[in-house]
Design a protein around this motif. Structure first.
Motif, PDB file in Angstrom:
ATOM      1  N   TRP A  36      24.056 -39.932  29.993  1.00 23.28           N
ATOM      2  CA  TRP A  36      22.746 -39.696  29.143  1.00 23.28           C
ATOM      3  C   TRP A  36      21.418 -40.521  29.719  1.00 23.28           C
ATOM      4  N   LEU A  37      21.734 -41.639  30.357  1.00 24.96           N
ATOM      5  CA  LEU A  37      20.885 -42.515  30.922  1.00 24.96           C
ATOM      6  C   LEU A  37      20.023 -41.587  32.147  1.00 24.96           C
ATOM      7  N   GLY A  40      17.717 -39.189  31.093  1.00 27.06           N
ATOM      8  CA  GLY A  40      16.541 -39.718  30.513  1.00 27.06           C
ATOM      9  C   GLY A  40      16.654 -39.708  28.998  1.00 27.06           C
ATOM     10  N   ASP A  41      17.778 -39.499  28.318  1.00 23.67           N
ATOM     11  CA  ASP A  41      17.810 -39.475  26.863  1.00 23.67           C
ATOM     12  C   ASP A  41      18.290 -40.733  26.292  1.00 23.67           C
ATOM     13  N   MET A  42      17.294 -41.628  25.968  1.00 22.18           N
ATOM     14  CA  MET A  42      17.614 -43.071  25.544  1.00 22.18           C
ATOM     15  C   MET A  42      18.331 -43.140  24.155  1.00 22.18           C
ATOM     16  N   ASP A  43      17.986 -41.957  23.351  1.00 22.98           N
ATOM     17  CA  ASP A  43      18.677 -42.254  21.906  1.00 22.98           C
ATOM     18  C   ASP A  43      20.391 -41.899  22.202  1.00 22.98           C
ATOM     19  N   GLN A  44      20.680 -40.728  23.067  1.00 24.53           N
ATOM     20  CA  GLN A  44      22.004 -40.613  23.205  1.00 24.53           C
ATOM     21  C   GLN A  44      22.663 -41.601  24.097  1.00 24.53           C
ATOM     22  N   TYR A  45      21.796 -42.317  24.970  1.00 27.53           N
ATOM     23  CA  TYR A  45      22.370 -43.462  25.581  1.00 27.53           C
ATOM     24  C   TYR A  45      22.751 -44.636  24.863  1.00 27.53           C
ATOM     25  N   LEU A  46      21.730 -45.016  24.170  1.00 32.44           N
ATOM     26  CA  LEU A  46      22.173 -46.257  23.206  1.00 32.44           C
ATOM     27  C   LEU A  46      23.230 -45.658  22.244  1.00 32.44           C
ATOM     28  N   LYS A  49      26.436 -46.232  23.971  1.00 33.54           N
ATOM     29  CA  LYS A  49      26.692 -47.717  24.236  1.00 33.54           C
ATOM     30  C   LYS A  49      27.326 -48.156  23.109  1.00 33.54           C
TER      31      LYS A  49
END
Length: 70
Positions: A36-37, A40-46, A49
């Motif tokens: 996800w990172l 570039g999808d920060m919402d899915q990355y977070l 995590k």
């Protein structure tokens, strides 16, 4: 968006990962977060995590005496 996902849903997702992947669940969750990172999808990355953290906590809670998961 990440804040709209309940803690309960995060724990449910973590539980599914642990059931499907066992001790490899953290690797699977971390790889997914990295994907996800990279996308570039920060919402899915977070969100990933948060799930990874819950997976770690679940595995710690189920570790046999001595702290190692076999």
């Amino acid at each position: 968006m990440v804040n709209s996902i309940s803690g309960r849903d995060v724990w449910l997702a973590a539980n599914v990962l642990v059931r499907q992947h066992g001790v490899d669940a953290p690797i699977f969750a971390a790889t997914r977060a990295d994907e996800w990172l990279a996308a570039g999808d920060m919402d899915q990355y977070l969100l990933s995590k948060r799930i990874l953290h819950a997976v770690d906590q679940l595995l710690l809670a189920t570790a046999p005496e001595g702290g190692q998961v076999i």
